[in-house]
Design a protein around this motif. Structure first.
Motif, PDB file in Angstrom:
ATOM      1  N   GLU A 292      -0.035  10.619   1.173  1.00  0.00           N
ATOM      2  CA  GLU A 292       0.308  11.066  -0.091  1.00  0.00           C
ATOM      3  C   GLU A 292      -0.180  12.339  -0.893  1.00  0.00           C
ATOM      4  OE1 GLU A 292      -0.508  10.919  -4.576  1.00  0.00           O
ATOM      5  OE2 GLU A 292      -1.973  10.302  -3.217  1.00  0.00           O
ATOM      6  N   GLU A 293      -1.401  12.737  -0.470  1.00  0.00           N
ATOM      7  CA  GLU A 293      -2.111  13.831  -1.056  1.00  0.00           C
ATOM      8  C   GLU A 293      -1.198  15.005  -0.523  1.00  0.00           C
ATOM      9  OE1 GLU A 293      -6.013  13.873   0.442  1.00  0.00           O
ATOM     10  OE2 GLU A 293      -6.567  11.986  -0.806  1.00  0.00           O
ATOM     11  N   VAL A 294      -0.646  14.967   0.783  1.00  0.00           N
ATOM     12  CA  VAL A 294      -0.231  15.817   1.240  1.00  0.00           C
ATOM     13  C   VAL A 294       1.338  16.097   0.901  1.00  0.00           C
ATOM     14  CG1 VAL A 294       0.936  17.083   3.567  1.00  0.00           C
ATOM     15  CG2 VAL A 294      -1.373  16.207   3.595  1.00  0.00           C
ATOM     16  N   ILE A 295       1.966  15.258   0.504  1.00  0.00           N
ATOM     17  CA  ILE A 295       3.260  15.121   0.018  1.00  0.00           C
ATOM     18  C   ILE A 295       3.133  15.636  -1.543  1.00  0.00           C
ATOM     19  CG2 ILE A 295       5.301  13.649  -0.908  1.00  0.00           C
ATOM     20  CD1 ILE A 295       5.429  13.980   2.153  1.00  0.00           C
ATOM     21  N   GLU A 296       2.257  15.109  -2.246  1.00  0.00           N
ATOM     22  CA  GLU A 296       2.089  15.556  -3.606  1.00  0.00           C
ATOM     23  C   GLU A 296       1.732  17.186  -3.505  1.00  0.00           C
ATOM     24  OE1 GLU A 296      -0.239  14.584  -7.579  1.00  0.00           O
ATOM     25  OE2 GLU A 296      -1.331  13.964  -5.776  1.00  0.00           O
TER      26      GLU A 296
ATOM     27  N   ILE B  28      10.834  17.624   2.332  1.00  0.00           N
ATOM     28  CA  ILE B  28       9.552  17.544   1.999  1.00  0.00           C
ATOM     29  C   ILE B  28       8.867  16.517   3.139  1.00  0.00           C
ATOM     30  CG2 ILE B  28       7.536  16.858   0.343  1.00  0.00           C
ATOM     31  CD1 ILE B  28       9.376  19.087  -0.313  1.00  0.00           C
ATOM     32  N   ARG B  29       7.974  16.780   4.200  1.00  0.00           N
ATOM     33  CA  ARG B  29       7.590  15.835   4.968  1.00  0.00           C
ATOM     34  C   ARG B  29       6.007  15.962   5.494  1.00  0.00           C
ATOM     35  NH1 ARG B  29       6.513  15.058  10.266  1.00  0.00           N
ATOM     36  NH2 ARG B  29       7.679  13.697  11.679  1.00  0.00           N
ATOM     37  N   SER B  30       5.464  15.079   5.767  1.00  0.00           N
ATOM     38  CA  SER B  30       4.155  14.966   6.274  1.00  0.00           C
ATOM     39  C   SER B  30       3.948  13.716   7.204  1.00  0.00           C
ATOM     40  CB  SER B  30       3.244  14.611   5.098  1.00  0.00           C
ATOM     41  OG  SER B  30       1.845  14.343   5.553  1.00  0.00           O
ATOM     42  N   GLU B  31       3.093  13.992   8.195  1.00  0.00           N
ATOM     43  CA  GLU B  31       2.814  12.977   9.127  1.00  0.00           C
ATOM     44  C   GLU B  31       1.288  12.909   9.245  1.00  0.00           C
ATOM     45  OE1 GLU B  31       3.126  13.488  13.762  1.00  0.00           O
ATOM     46  OE2 GLU B  31       5.187  13.372  12.810  1.00  0.00           O
TER      47      GLU B  31
ATOM     48  N   ALA C 287       0.884  -1.224   0.093  1.00  0.00           N
ATOM     49  CA  ALA C 287      -0.076   0.004   0.071  1.00  0.00           C
ATOM     50  C   ALA C 287       0.889   1.298   0.016  1.00  0.00           C
ATOM     51  CB  ALA C 287      -0.948  -0.045   1.286  1.00  0.00           C
ATOM     52  N   VAL C 288       1.860   1.263   0.751  1.00  0.00           N
ATOM     53  CA  VAL C 288       2.862   2.515   0.867  1.00  0.00           C
ATOM     54  C   VAL C 288       3.595   2.581  -0.600  1.00  0.00           C
ATOM     55  CG1 VAL C 288       4.880   3.110   1.986  1.00  0.00           C
ATOM     56  CG2 VAL C 288       3.204   2.190   3.412  1.00  0.00           C
ATOM     57  N   GLU C 289       4.040   1.598  -1.180  1.00  0.00           N
ATOM     58  CA  GLU C 289       4.914   1.770  -2.366  1.00  0.00           C
ATOM     59  C   GLU C 289       3.906   2.067  -3.591  1.00  0.00           C
ATOM     60  OE1 GLU C 289       6.905  -2.143  -2.731  1.00  0.00           O
ATOM     61  OE2 GLU C 289       8.279  -1.480  -1.146  1.00  0.00           O
ATOM     62  N   GLU C 290       2.377   1.657  -3.461  1.00  0.00           N
ATOM     63  CA  GLU C 290       1.809   1.755  -4.437  1.00  0.00           C
ATOM     64  C   GLU C 290       1.293   3.337  -4.424  1.00  0.00           C
ATOM     65  OE1 GLU C 290      -2.951   1.432  -5.497  1.00  0.00           O
ATOM     66  OE2 GLU C 290      -2.164  -0.076  -4.274  1.00  0.00           O
ATOM     67  N   LYS C 291       0.858   3.652  -3.330  1.00  0.00           N
ATOM     68  CA  LYS C 291       0.612   5.275  -3.113  1.00  0.00           C
ATOM     69  C   LYS C 291       1.757   6.339  -3.320  1.00  0.00           C
ATOM     70  CE  LYS C 291      -3.603   5.598  -1.972  1.00  0.00           C
ATOM     71  NZ  LYS C 291      -4.756   6.547  -3.058  1.00  0.00           N
ATOM     72  N   LEU C 292       2.829   6.089  -2.547  1.00  0.00           N
ATOM     73  CA  LEU C 292       4.013   6.735  -2.925  1.00  0.00           C
ATOM     74  C   LEU C 292       4.566   6.918  -4.323  1.00  0.00           C
ATOM     75  CD1 LEU C 292       5.759   6.851   0.531  1.00  0.00           C
ATOM     76  CD2 LEU C 292       4.169   8.342  -0.150  1.00  0.00           C
ATOM     77  N   GLY C 293       4.276   5.384  -5.052  1.00  0.00           N
ATOM     78  CA  GLY C 293       4.682   5.272  -6.254  1.00  0.00           C
ATOM     79  C   GLY C 293       4.308   6.153  -7.348  1.00  0.00           C
ATOM     80  N   LYS C 294       3.017   6.754  -6.963  1.00  0.00           N
ATOM     81  CA  LYS C 294       2.430   7.889  -7.679  1.00  0.00           C
ATOM     82  C   LYS C 294       3.283   9.285  -7.646  1.00  0.00           C
ATOM     83  CE  LYS C 294      -2.264   6.349  -6.853  1.00  0.00           C
ATOM     84  NZ  LYS C 294      -3.613   6.572  -6.051  1.00  0.00           N
ATOM     85  N   LEU C 295       4.108   9.269  -6.756  1.00  0.00           N
ATOM     86  CA  LEU C 295       5.002  10.414  -6.964  1.00  0.00           C
ATOM     87  C   LEU C 295       6.135  10.300  -7.782  1.00  0.00           C
ATOM     88  CD1 LEU C 295       4.889  11.084  -2.819  1.00  0.00           C
ATOM     89  CD2 LEU C 295       3.550  11.992  -4.756  1.00  0.00           C
TER      90      LEU C 295
END
Length: 179
Positions: free
Chosen positions: A78-82, A61-64, A19-27
């Motif tokens: 993922e939305e915040v980082i984008e 670039i950071r989000s929590e 799930a992490v790799e899929e979502k962050l993979g969009k970046l």
């Protein structure tokens, strides 16, 4: 982009990693292969937290994000980082940093692409309030009563404007001006 995933108080299942790799993979459409994302998943009682940090030359670039479901937290981060990447792109373009400001981490098409987002920060609300002098401890109590994460007040000891804020672990911080 290279993604490093670690966990605290949580078993990193294949599903979570995917799930992490899929979502962050969009970046990946924004970042090159040289960019590195450090991801930490953690659980504390009912709080499912994800922290993502992407260092780019001179900036981070950071989000929590925290929720009661780790998959929801992953979606939110993922939305915040984008959004942050798009803002950082505007900074790079406005400053014309010519190769030393982190451009090496971004795809050239992303940097050259016109954006539909506004390039300026718009303040949509302004608030005024009276500040009676109080001690930092009283300001913390007032902050808790209001349910806020920070509170600005006039320090009774120094007569200066200070800010108290909530820290992790139910502790508080005090910001004082340094002239």
């Amino acid at each position: 982009m290279k993604i490093t995933i670690s966990g605290r108080n949580i078993e990193l299942t294949d599903g979570l990693k995917a799930a992490v790799e899929e979502k962050l993979g969009k970046l990946d459409k924004y970042l090159t292969d040289e960019a590195k994302a450090n991801v930490t998943l953690s659980v504390n009682k009912d709080r499912q937290k994800i922290e993502v940090t992407i260092p780019v030359k001179g900036h981070i670039i950071r989000s929590e994000q925290v929720s009661n479901d780790m998959y929801v937290s992953i979606d939110l981060v993922e939305e915040v980082i984008e959004r942050q990447l798009k803002r950082y792109r505007h900074k790079l373009i406005e400053r014309h940093q010519g190769g030393d400001g982190g451009e090496a981490f971004f795809h050239q098409e992303f940097l050259e692409k016109d954006s539909d987002e506004p390039e300026t920060i718009e303040i949509i609300r302004s608030k005024r309030f009276g500040m009676k002098p109080m001690y930092p401890e009283d300001a913390c109590i007032q902050m808790e009563l209001l349910g806020h994460n920070f509170f600005m007040f006039r320090n009774a000891e120094t007569e200066e404007v200070n800010v108290v804020y909530k820290r992790r672990g139910n502790t508080y911080g005090l910001i004082e001006p340094d002239f």
